[in-house]
Motif scaffolding. Sequence first.
Motif, PDB file in Angstrom:
ATOM      1  N   THR A 142      -3.564   6.240   3.250  1.00  0.00           N
ATOM      2  CA  THR A 142      -2.617   5.526   2.415  1.00  0.00           C
ATOM      3  C   THR A 142      -1.472   5.423   3.128  1.00  0.00           C
ATOM      4  OG1 THR A 142      -3.488   6.774   0.360  1.00  0.00           O
ATOM      5  CG2 THR A 142      -1.140   5.617   0.303  1.00  0.00           C
ATOM      6  N   PHE A 143      -1.058   4.056   3.242  1.00  0.00           N
ATOM      7  CA  PHE A 143       0.002   3.451   4.094  1.00  0.00           C
ATOM      8  C   PHE A 143       1.079   3.222   2.950  1.00  0.00           C
ATOM      9  CE2 PHE A 143      -3.542   2.146   6.494  1.00  0.00           C
ATOM     10  CZ  PHE A 143      -3.285   2.505   7.632  1.00  0.00           C
ATOM     11  N   ILE A 144       2.248   3.588   3.290  1.00  0.00           N
ATOM     12  CA  ILE A 144       3.644   3.451   2.308  1.00  0.00           C
ATOM     13  C   ILE A 144       4.815   2.774   3.220  1.00  0.00           C
ATOM     14  CG2 ILE A 144       5.296   4.576   0.913  1.00  0.00           C
ATOM     15  CD1 ILE A 144       3.306   6.905   0.929  1.00  0.00           C
ATOM     16  N   ASN A 145       5.218   1.757   2.677  1.00  0.00           N
ATOM     17  CA  ASN A 145       6.297   0.967   3.380  1.00  0.00           C
ATOM     18  C   ASN A 145       7.511   1.670   3.099  1.00  0.00           C
ATOM     19  OD1 ASN A 145       7.462  -0.881   5.019  1.00  0.00           O
ATOM     20  ND2 ASN A 145       7.726  -2.412   3.350  1.00  0.00           N
ATOM     21  N   ASP A 146       8.159   2.198   4.068  1.00  0.00           N
ATOM     22  CA  ASP A 146       9.500   2.682   3.934  1.00  0.00           C
ATOM     23  C   ASP A 146      10.672   1.870   4.295  1.00  0.00           C
ATOM     24  OD1 ASP A 146       8.240   5.295   3.254  1.00  0.00           O
ATOM     25  OD2 ASP A 146       8.332   6.151   5.401  1.00  0.00           O
ATOM     26  N   GLY A 147      10.260   0.627   4.720  1.00  0.00           N
ATOM     27  CA  GLY A 147      11.287  -0.422   5.014  1.00  0.00           C
ATOM     28  C   GLY A 147      11.251  -1.046   5.924  1.00  0.00           C
ATOM     29  N   VAL A 171       5.126   3.475   7.118  1.00  0.00           N
ATOM     30  CA  VAL A 171       5.032   2.022   7.725  1.00  0.00           C
ATOM     31  C   VAL A 171       6.840   2.009   7.701  1.00  0.00           C
ATOM     32  CG1 VAL A 171       4.466  -0.251   7.516  1.00  0.00           C
ATOM     33  CG2 VAL A 171       3.101   1.501   6.832  1.00  0.00           C
ATOM     34  N   GLY A 172       7.216   1.631   9.032  1.00  0.00           N
ATOM     35  CA  GLY A 172       8.603   1.064   9.128  1.00  0.00           C
ATOM     36  C   GLY A 172       9.432   2.096   8.744  1.00  0.00           C
ATOM     37  N   GLY A 173      10.599   1.784   8.099  1.00  0.00           N
ATOM     38  CA  GLY A 173      11.665   2.624   7.724  1.00  0.00           C
ATOM     39  C   GLY A 173      12.695   2.813   8.620  1.00  0.00           C
ATOM     40  N   ALA A 211      -1.084  -4.518   2.462  1.00  0.00           N
ATOM     41  CA  ALA A 211       0.312  -4.235   2.389  1.00  0.00           C
ATOM     42  C   ALA A 211       0.531  -3.928   0.905  1.00  0.00           C
ATOM     43  CB  ALA A 211       1.209  -5.986   2.694  1.00  0.00           C
ATOM     44  N   ASN A 212       0.667  -4.994  -0.105  1.00  0.00           N
ATOM     45  CA  ASN A 212       0.693  -4.815  -1.238  1.00  0.00           C
ATOM     46  C   ASN A 212      -0.805  -4.720  -1.847  1.00  0.00           C
ATOM     47  OD1 ASN A 212       3.592  -4.706  -2.177  1.00  0.00           O
ATOM     48  ND2 ASN A 212       3.420  -6.938  -1.760  1.00  0.00           N
ATOM     49  N   GLY A 213      -1.722  -3.590  -1.470  1.00  0.00           N
ATOM     50  CA  GLY A 213      -2.948  -3.356  -1.518  1.00  0.00           C
ATOM     51  C   GLY A 213      -3.482  -4.030  -0.407  1.00  0.00           C
ATOM     52  N   CYS A 214      -4.795  -4.251  -0.475  1.00  0.00           N
ATOM     53  CA  CYS A 214      -5.547  -4.830   0.875  1.00  0.00           C
ATOM     54  C   CYS A 214      -6.468  -6.185   0.598  1.00  0.00           C
ATOM     55  CB  CYS A 214      -6.639  -3.768   1.485  1.00  0.00           C
ATOM     56  SG  CYS A 214      -5.843  -2.400   1.714  1.00  0.00           S
ATOM     57  N   ASP A 215      -6.554  -7.117   1.241  1.00  0.00           N
ATOM     58  CA  ASP A 215      -7.142  -8.117   1.014  1.00  0.00           C
ATOM     59  C   ASP A 215      -8.766  -7.846   0.587  1.00  0.00           C
ATOM     60  OD1 ASP A 215      -5.153  -9.628   1.726  1.00  0.00           O
ATOM     61  OD2 ASP A 215      -6.072 -10.156   3.988  1.00  0.00           O
ATOM     62  N   GLY A 216      -9.127  -8.395  -0.480  1.00  0.00           N
ATOM     63  CA  GLY A 216     -10.614  -8.240  -0.987  1.00  0.00           C
ATOM     64  C   GLY A 216     -10.565  -7.183  -1.705  1.00  0.00           C
ATOM     65  N   VAL A 217      -9.561  -6.315  -2.002  1.00  0.00           N
ATOM     66  CA  VAL A 217      -9.765  -5.112  -3.076  1.00  0.00           C
ATOM     67  C   VAL A 217      -8.895  -5.411  -4.268  1.00  0.00           C
ATOM     68  CG1 VAL A 217      -9.471  -2.696  -3.014  1.00  0.00           C
ATOM     69  CG2 VAL A 217     -10.043  -3.729  -0.929  1.00  0.00           C
ATOM     70  N   ALA A 262       8.826  -5.359   0.496  1.00  0.00           N
ATOM     71  CA  ALA A 262       8.949  -4.699  -0.587  1.00  0.00           C
ATOM     72  C   ALA A 262       8.953  -3.389  -0.242  1.00  0.00           C
ATOM     73  CB  ALA A 262       7.938  -5.101  -1.614  1.00  0.00           C
ATOM     74  N   VAL A 263      10.117  -2.592  -0.146  1.00  0.00           N
ATOM     75  CA  VAL A 263      10.143  -1.119  -0.151  1.00  0.00           C
ATOM     76  C   VAL A 263       9.250  -0.230  -1.112  1.00  0.00           C
ATOM     77  CG1 VAL A 263      11.313   1.034   0.069  1.00  0.00           C
ATOM     78  CG2 VAL A 263      12.358  -1.235   1.023  1.00  0.00           C
ATOM     79  N   GLY A 264       8.300   0.579  -0.668  1.00  0.00           N
ATOM     80  CA  GLY A 264       7.376   1.296  -1.456  1.00  0.00           C
ATOM     81  C   GLY A 264       6.043   0.679  -1.809  1.00  0.00           C
TER      82      GLY A 264
END
Length: 131
Positions: free
Chosen positions: A50-55, A29-31, A73-79, A89-91
């Motif tokens: 698996t989605f990973i934020n690169d920036g 994601v991004g970067g 984003a930082n996990g998923c809603d409801g999980v 947040a990167v990563g």
Amino acid sequence: MRILPSLLAAASLLAFATYAQAADHVVHVGGSGLVFTPSSVEALVGDTVTFINDGGFHNVISDVGAPMTFRCANGCDGVGTGDGTPSGAVGWTATITISPAAAHSSVGYHCEVHGQVMSGNITVTNPVDLQ
């Protein structure tokens, strides 16, 4: 010598069972811009993505009307303690499992912050049932 055919049959089933294990598809994601890389994934029911934020300030949300829904984003809603609120947040990582409801369809997704400018797609097929 009836044992040999039985052993061969058992070995064949084990080979199919190993092949049928779920795969994890990674989407960055991004970067390097407002992109998902890759932007298109082919997956089977039961696979994970698996989605990973690169920036950048992003999240991932399923399109309206998609056969399965998620907001991550930082996990998923409801999980668990996950939170799909956009994050810089990167990563950060979030993993979804492709549900049977999505079989033989397309699951579009996008970043809530950047809309359809930043979008992707999961094409879902249903694994062959050997029973």
